[in-house]
Scaffold this motif. Structure first.
Motif, PDB file in Angstrom:
ATOM      1  N   ALA A 195       7.832   2.847  -0.793  1.00  0.00           N
ATOM      2  CA  ALA A 195       7.089   1.788  -0.094  1.00  0.00           C
ATOM      3  C   ALA A 195       7.530   0.434  -0.646  1.00  0.00           C
ATOM      4  O   ALA A 195       7.193   0.061  -1.765  1.00  0.00           O
ATOM      5  CB  ALA A 195       5.599   1.990  -0.295  1.00  0.00           C
ATOM      6  N   PRO A 198       0.428  -4.732   5.822  1.00  0.00           N
ATOM      7  CA  PRO A 198       1.684  -5.136   6.456  1.00  0.00           C
ATOM      8  C   PRO A 198       1.458  -5.938   7.734  1.00  0.00           C
ATOM      9  O   PRO A 198       0.588  -5.597   8.542  1.00  0.00           O
ATOM     10  CB  PRO A 198       2.365  -3.802   6.772  1.00  0.00           C
ATOM     11  N   GLN A 199       2.212  -6.984   7.877  1.00  0.00           N
ATOM     12  CA  GLN A 199       2.224  -7.855   9.059  1.00  0.00           C
ATOM     13  C   GLN A 199       0.959  -8.700   9.219  1.00  0.00           C
ATOM     14  O   GLN A 199       0.872  -9.472  10.159  1.00  0.00           O
ATOM     15  CB  GLN A 199       2.456  -7.051  10.351  1.00  0.00           C
ATOM     16  N   GLN A 221       3.450   4.433   5.667  1.00  0.00           N
ATOM     17  CA  GLN A 221       2.759   4.143   4.407  1.00  0.00           C
ATOM     18  C   GLN A 221       1.493   3.340   4.704  1.00  0.00           C
ATOM     19  O   GLN A 221       1.479   2.512   5.613  1.00  0.00           O
ATOM     20  CB  GLN A 221       3.661   3.327   3.487  1.00  0.00           C
ATOM     21  N   GLY A 222       0.446   3.602   3.944  1.00  0.00           N
ATOM     22  CA  GLY A 222      -0.805   2.909   4.188  1.00  0.00           C
ATOM     23  C   GLY A 222      -1.552   3.495   5.379  1.00  0.00           C
ATOM     24  O   GLY A 222      -2.428   2.848   5.945  1.00  0.00           O
ATOM     25  N   THR A 263      16.283  -4.162  13.776  1.00  0.00           N
ATOM     26  CA  THR A 263      16.828  -4.464  12.454  1.00  0.00           C
ATOM     27  C   THR A 263      15.710  -4.720  11.464  1.00  0.00           C
ATOM     28  O   THR A 263      14.900  -5.640  11.641  1.00  0.00           O
ATOM     29  CB  THR A 263      17.763  -5.689  12.533  1.00  0.00           C
ATOM     30  N   SER A 264      15.681  -3.919  10.424  1.00  0.00           N
ATOM     31  CA  SER A 264      14.686  -4.074   9.360  1.00  0.00           C
ATOM     32  C   SER A 264      14.710  -5.494   8.801  1.00  0.00           C
ATOM     33  O   SER A 264      15.779  -6.059   8.547  1.00  0.00           O
ATOM     34  CB  SER A 264      15.015  -3.070   8.243  1.00  0.00           C
ATOM     35  N   GLY A 265      13.535  -6.062   8.614  1.00  0.00           N
ATOM     36  CA  GLY A 265      13.419  -7.356   7.941  1.00  0.00           C
ATOM     37  C   GLY A 265      13.608  -8.571   8.822  1.00  0.00           C
ATOM     38  O   GLY A 265      13.411  -9.699   8.364  1.00  0.00           O
ATOM     39  N   TYR A 266      13.938  -8.341  10.087  1.00  0.00           N
ATOM     40  CA  TYR A 266      14.277  -9.489  10.943  1.00  0.00           C
ATOM     41  C   TYR A 266      13.126 -10.492  11.050  1.00  0.00           C
ATOM     42  O   TYR A 266      13.339 -11.705  10.887  1.00  0.00           O
ATOM     43  CB  TYR A 266      14.693  -9.001  12.335  1.00  0.00           C
ATOM     44  N   GLU A 267      11.916  -9.988  11.309  1.00  0.00           N
ATOM     45  CA  GLU A 267      10.789 -10.906  11.508  1.00  0.00           C
ATOM     46  C   GLU A 267      10.461 -11.678  10.225  1.00  0.00           C
ATOM     47  O   GLU A 267       9.953 -12.791  10.278  1.00  0.00           O
ATOM     48  CB  GLU A 267       9.545 -10.142  11.978  1.00  0.00           C
ATOM     49  N   PRO A 309       0.839  -1.198   0.000  1.00  0.00           N
ATOM     50  CA  PRO A 309       0.000   0.000   0.000  1.00  0.00           C
ATOM     51  C   PRO A 309       0.872   1.246   0.000  1.00  0.00           C
ATOM     52  O   PRO A 309       1.943   1.254   0.599  1.00  0.00           O
ATOM     53  CB  PRO A 309      -0.775  -0.123   1.316  1.00  0.00           C
ATOM     54  N   VAL A 310       0.454   2.250  -0.700  1.00  0.00           N
ATOM     55  CA  VAL A 310       1.164   3.521  -0.714  1.00  0.00           C
ATOM     56  C   VAL A 310       0.147   4.602  -0.378  1.00  0.00           C
ATOM     57  O   VAL A 310      -0.949   4.613  -0.930  1.00  0.00           O
ATOM     58  CB  VAL A 310       1.792   3.796  -2.097  1.00  0.00           C
ATOM     59  N   GLN A 327      10.308  -7.319  16.298  1.00  0.00           N
ATOM     60  CA  GLN A 327      10.996  -6.271  15.551  1.00  0.00           C
ATOM     61  C   GLN A 327      10.086  -5.059  15.395  1.00  0.00           C
ATOM     62  O   GLN A 327       8.891  -5.182  15.201  1.00  0.00           O
ATOM     63  CB  GLN A 327      11.380  -6.818  14.185  1.00  0.00           C
ATOM     64  N   ASP A 373       5.894  -7.256   4.967  1.00  0.00           N
ATOM     65  CA  ASP A 373       6.124  -6.116   5.851  1.00  0.00           C
ATOM     66  C   ASP A 373       7.064  -5.132   5.167  1.00  0.00           C
ATOM     67  O   ASP A 373       7.895  -5.527   4.335  1.00  0.00           O
ATOM     68  CB  ASP A 373       6.723  -6.574   7.187  1.00  0.00           C
ATOM     69  N   PHE A 374       6.923  -3.875   5.555  1.00  0.00           N
ATOM     70  CA  PHE A 374       7.814  -2.858   5.000  1.00  0.00           C
ATOM     71  C   PHE A 374       9.251  -3.097   5.466  1.00  0.00           C
ATOM     72  O   PHE A 374       9.483  -3.530   6.596  1.00  0.00           O
ATOM     73  CB  PHE A 374       7.371  -1.461   5.439  1.00  0.00           C
ATOM     74  N   ILE A 375      10.169  -2.806   4.596  1.00  0.00           N
ATOM     75  CA  ILE A 375      11.588  -2.955   4.909  1.00  0.00           C
ATOM     76  C   ILE A 375      12.347  -1.703   4.485  1.00  0.00           C
ATOM     77  O   ILE A 375      11.781  -0.841   3.808  1.00  0.00           O
ATOM     78  CB  ILE A 375      12.191  -4.191   4.189  1.00  0.00           C
ATOM     79  N   CYS A 376      13.598  -1.638   4.857  1.00  0.00           N
ATOM     80  CA  CYS A 376      14.402  -0.450   4.593  1.00  0.00           C
ATOM     81  C   CYS A 376      14.877  -0.423   3.139  1.00  0.00           C
ATOM     82  O   CYS A 376      15.838  -1.108   2.769  1.00  0.00           O
ATOM     83  CB  CYS A 376      15.600  -0.432   5.552  1.00  0.00           C
ATOM     84  N   ILE A 417      12.253   2.230  13.172  1.00  0.00           N
ATOM     85  CA  ILE A 417      13.694   1.941  13.072  1.00  0.00           C
ATOM     86  C   ILE A 417      14.425   3.123  12.430  1.00  0.00           C
ATOM     87  O   ILE A 417      15.464   3.577  12.913  1.00  0.00           O
ATOM     88  CB  ILE A 417      13.922   0.652  12.256  1.00  0.00           C
ATOM     89  N   ILE A 431       9.474  -0.482  10.343  1.00  0.00           N
ATOM     90  CA  ILE A 431      10.607   0.166   9.686  1.00  0.00           C
ATOM     91  C   ILE A 431      10.622   1.678   9.915  1.00  0.00           C
ATOM     92  O   ILE A 431      11.683   2.290  10.049  1.00  0.00           O
ATOM     93  CB  ILE A 431      10.616  -0.177   8.167  1.00  0.00           C
TER      94      ILE A 431
END
Lengths: 280, 131
Positions: free
Chosen positions: A155, A134-135, B114-115, A190-194, A97-98, B3, A148-151, B9, B6
């Protein structure tokens, strides 16, 4: 879980004698079983995938395309994916989504002048678009999927896909070092860990080496070394280095592998190679 | 612990890079992170405390207006931003654990990802402002 690599290159298709081993198509990974074709990203590799679909698959398989983000290298093959032109063929596109636009509008930017001759509304297939939450897990037949969103600039999501007791984590564009205060020591920050935690296979960005990354911080990609550190933090069982830099030849990639991948790591590391299959 | 999103973070990374005191809270006001310049205000070190529940950190300093009246929690910018999901600003006195009084100008805003996902709030503290 069966997956095949149709595009492993990042940024731009790169075809020459020096890149033919690991491939020149941009990101596209296919997961298939006896009723579902799940496609991760629609880089230029999706064209070959579309061409490979048998009539039986076309007649009986559900096709779902999961887009991580709308940078060109992740959608540029979409218009050349043949099933989109099969009247009535059910195809679902999932994407992030944006806030200021919709998934339909984002896909619509690709389809139509001046970039493409066919408008989105002219596609004869039965196309459905879903914005992921997300999630929040969603299910496609026997696949459980969490995004999920990541770094990464804009988006961008990564995907965690489970089937039975196997877990695939797909994070093709990712800069985990950037957001972390003490990378790679704090999973919580930390981004993306999950998404990657305890995965049987992590397909992860490896665009640079640490030396190359120095001048490209904030561009949304990581080094091979950071990908390995991230995989170690996430306790994955296998890491496939992905999103190869277009400037990296096959020889470069193998030289980096020998130099940077420690044999004593507690998990396997491979260079993702276009045209190969993996079974989990 | 799970976590963080983002956006949180990256907010922490941003806060960690600045020489301006910054608090980052979750949606109910629990203090997820405060940077090194904030440690002077709280009189505590993040390294020692880690995240703090809202009722713990909000009692550390007693905010008072220019006339010395205690400021009710609802008047604090951070609380307003969390409650109304709007930016907020206020000037007030605080007394840190080190006993020193400081006059602060505080600006806060909600973190909307976002969203349209509401994820928490950020407060920025400006010291040495003219009373």
């Amino acid at each position: 879980m069966n997956l095949s690599y149709w595009g492993t290159r990042g940024s731009v298709p790169t075809f020459n004698l020096q890149t033919q081993k690991y491939g020149g198509n941009t990101p596209c990974v296919a997961l298939s079983d006896d009723q579902t074709l799940l496609i991760l990203d629609a880089g230029s590799g999706i064209r070959g995938l579309g061409d490979s679909i048998s009539q039986d698959m076309m007649d009986h398989y559900d096709i779902h395309i999961l887009i991580t983000h709308f940078h060109l290298d992740h959608i540029q093959g979409l218009g050349f994916f043949k099933p989109l032109y099969v009247p009535g063929k059910k195809i679902t596109i999932w994407g992030p989504p944006v806030s200021d636009t919709t998934l339909r509008a984002n896909v619509g930017k690709y389809f139509g002048p001046p970039l493409f001759p066919v408008h989105l509304r002219e596609l004869p297939c039965a196309l459905t678009l879903h914005e992921i939450v997300p999630q929040e897990p969603f299910y496609i037949h026997s696949y459980k999927i969490v995004a999920d969103f990541i770094c990464h600039p804009g988006a961008t999501v990564g995907y965690r896909i489970s089937k039975g007791n196997k877990i695939l984590s797909y994070i093709p564009d990712h800069e985990p070092w950037l957001g972390s205060v003490d990378f790679p020591n704090h999973a919580e920050w930390t981004s993306g860990y999950e998404l990657a935690k305890d995965a049987d296979l992590l397909i992860h960005d490896s665009h640079f080496t640490n030396d190359q990354y120095e001048g490209k911080i904030g561009w949304g990609h990581c080094s091979i070394q950071h990908a390995i550190e991230f995989a170690k933090l996430a306790n994955v069982k296998r890491l496939d280095l992905f999103h190869h830099n277009p400037e990296h030849t096959d020889e470069d990639l193998e030289e980096y592998y020998v130099r940077l991948v420690d044999n004593s790591l507690p998990f396997d590391v491979s260079l993702a190679r276009e045209g190969t299959n993996v079974t989990l | 612990m799970a976590q963080k999103e983002i956006e949180l973070i990256l907010s922490r990374q941003f806060a960690d890079s600045l020489d301006t005191p910054i608090f980052i809270t979750d949606t109910v006001g629990n203090l997820l992170f405060y940077n090194r310049p904030s440690e002077k205000i709280l009189g505590l070190k993040y390294e020692d405390t880690g995240p703090m529940p809202v009722d713990e950190w909000s009692t550390v300093f007693q905010p008072r207006d220019e006339k010395g009246n205690e400021l009710p929690p609802g008047e604090l910018p951070l609380v307003k931003s969390l409650k109304e999901k709007m930016p907020a600003q206020a000037n007030f006195w605080i007394e840190g654990l080190d006993g020193s009084r400081r006059f602060l100008s505080v600006t806060s805003f909600p973190i909307i990802g976002q969203g349209h996902r509401f994820l928490g709030a950020i407060a920025i503290f400006w010291e040495n402002v003219t009373e």
